[in-house]
Write a protein that holds these residues in place. Structure first.
Motif, PDB file in Angstrom:
ATOM      1  N   PHE A  36      -6.214  -3.899  21.157  1.00 15.23           N
ATOM      2  CA  PHE A  36      -7.762  -4.338  21.577  1.00 15.23           C
ATOM      3  C   PHE A  36      -7.771  -5.836  21.865  1.00 15.23           C
ATOM      4  CE2 PHE A  36      -9.146  -0.915  19.009  1.00 15.23           C
ATOM      5  CZ  PHE A  36     -10.289  -0.590  19.405  1.00 15.23           C
ATOM      6  N   THR A  37      -6.642  -6.776  21.523  1.00 14.42           N
ATOM      7  CA  THR A  37      -6.988  -8.038  21.869  1.00 14.42           C
ATOM      8  C   THR A  37      -6.017  -8.011  23.382  1.00 14.42           C
ATOM      9  OG1 THR A  37      -4.688  -8.474  20.757  1.00 14.42           O
ATOM     10  CG2 THR A  37      -6.952  -8.982  20.024  1.00 14.42           C
ATOM     11  N   ARG A  38      -5.218  -7.144  23.675  1.00  9.53           N
ATOM     12  CA  ARG A  38      -4.518  -6.960  25.130  1.00  9.53           C
ATOM     13  C   ARG A  38      -5.157  -6.096  25.961  1.00  9.53           C
ATOM     14  NH1 ARG A  38      -2.650 -10.125  21.377  1.00  9.53           N
ATOM     15  NH2 ARG A  38      -0.748 -11.161  21.540  1.00  9.53           N
ATOM     16  N   LYS A  39      -6.038  -5.234  25.643  1.00  9.48           N
ATOM     17  CA  LYS A  39      -6.709  -4.258  26.300  1.00  9.48           C
ATOM     18  C   LYS A  39      -5.588  -3.313  26.946  1.00  9.48           C
ATOM     19  CE  LYS A  39     -11.014  -6.516  27.306  1.00  9.48           C
ATOM     20  NZ  LYS A  39     -11.367  -6.647  25.932  1.00  9.48           N
ATOM     21  N   ALA A  40      -4.850  -2.728  25.975  1.00  7.25           N
ATOM     22  CA  ALA A  40      -3.683  -2.141  26.431  1.00  7.25           C
ATOM     23  C   ALA A  40      -3.704  -0.731  25.829  1.00  7.25           C
ATOM     24  CB  ALA A  40      -2.145  -2.516  26.380  1.00  7.25           C
ATOM     25  N   PHE A  41      -4.238   0.237  26.274  1.00  5.36           N
ATOM     26  CA  PHE A  41      -4.346   1.659  25.468  1.00  5.36           C
ATOM     27  C   PHE A  41      -3.502   2.559  26.045  1.00  5.36           C
ATOM     28  CE2 PHE A  41      -8.184  -0.797  25.054  1.00  5.36           C
ATOM     29  CZ  PHE A  41      -8.527  -1.104  23.691  1.00  5.36           C
ATOM     30  N   ASN A  63       1.932  -2.813  27.052  1.00  8.53           N
ATOM     31  CA  ASN A  63       1.922  -4.326  26.976  1.00  8.53           C
ATOM     32  C   ASN A  63       2.957  -4.644  26.108  1.00  8.53           C
ATOM     33  OD1 ASN A  63       1.282  -6.684  25.137  1.00  8.53           O
ATOM     34  ND2 ASN A  63      -0.195  -6.804  26.812  1.00  8.53           N
ATOM     35  N   PRO A  64       3.944  -5.601  26.557  1.00 10.40           N
ATOM     36  CA  PRO A  64       5.265  -5.827  25.746  1.00 10.40           C
ATOM     37  C   PRO A  64       4.828  -6.218  24.395  1.00 10.40           C
ATOM     38  CG  PRO A  64       4.797  -7.216  27.694  1.00 10.40           C
ATOM     39  CD  PRO A  64       3.753  -6.401  27.908  1.00 10.40           C
ATOM     40  N   ASP A  65       3.444  -6.767  23.936  1.00  5.53           N
ATOM     41  CA  ASP A  65       3.414  -7.210  22.634  1.00  5.53           C
ATOM     42  C   ASP A  65       2.764  -6.217  21.910  1.00  5.53           C
ATOM     43  OD1 ASP A  65       3.500 -10.075  23.492  1.00  5.53           O
ATOM     44  OD2 ASP A  65       1.478 -10.307  23.824  1.00  5.53           O
ATOM     45  N   VAL A  66       2.260  -5.156  22.398  1.00  4.35           N
ATOM     46  CA  VAL A  66       1.827  -3.733  21.782  1.00  4.35           C
ATOM     47  C   VAL A  66       3.185  -3.144  21.477  1.00  4.35           C
ATOM     48  CG1 VAL A  66       0.581  -1.712  22.024  1.00  4.35           C
ATOM     49  CG2 VAL A  66      -0.418  -3.737  22.677  1.00  4.35           C
TER      50      VAL A  66
END
Length: 152
Positions: A36-41, A63-66
């Motif tokens: 949600f915080t990276r808007k990567a789904f 996203n690399p963090d996800v």
């Protein structure tokens, strides 16, 4: 069965197994937080917060963090489940309480260090060493289970 439930080793195992299972379960909401915080789904329906089709397409991304948190969660699944199964069998072999506590605490500590190393991207060998320590601990318990079973 009543003897097992009153066993200090079994109760210690239940405590430490519960701690690492809860830690592993926490990784799912943490992955959701990063999504949600990276808007990567991963799925189209998860982007419904935006009505703009172009914005929704941009949200379908890796996203690399996800991915880092997701891989950490997968690593937990690969290591904590064997610990729980082997740890239960190990507790049934009747080890000394101090030896059992050492195994359980070292494993739990190694998983928390592993997670911190993974999520915070700490430099290697922190993550690798913490993984190895946990794996050796699980193998040590498995060795006890096998050698006890062979001598029955």
């Amino acid at each position: 069965m009543a003897d097992l439930m009153n066993s200090d080793v079994f109760l210690a195992f239940c405590t430490y197994a519960t701690i690492v299972i809860l830690k592993m379960m926490f990784m799912a909401p943490l992955t959701g937080y990063f999504r949600f915080t990276r808007k990567a789904f991963s799925n189209w329906e998860d982007t419904a917060m935006s009505k703009n089709p172009e914005a929704r397409k941009k949200m379908l991304q890796t996203n690399p963090d996800v991915e880092r948190v997701r891989r950490c969660h997968l690593n937990d699944l690969e290591n904590i489940i064997p610990f729980v199964v082997i740890g239960l069998l190990y507790a049934l072999t009747g080890p000394d309480l101090s030896t059992a506590l050492l195994h359980f605490r070292v494993f739990v500590g190694s998983r928390f260090i592993h997670t911190a190393s993974y999520v915070l991207a700490l430099p290697q060998p922190s993550r690798g060493l913490s993984w190895v320590v946990g794996m050796i601990t699980t193998f040590s318990m498995a060795y006890r289970v096998l050698t006890t079973a062979l001598y029955l």
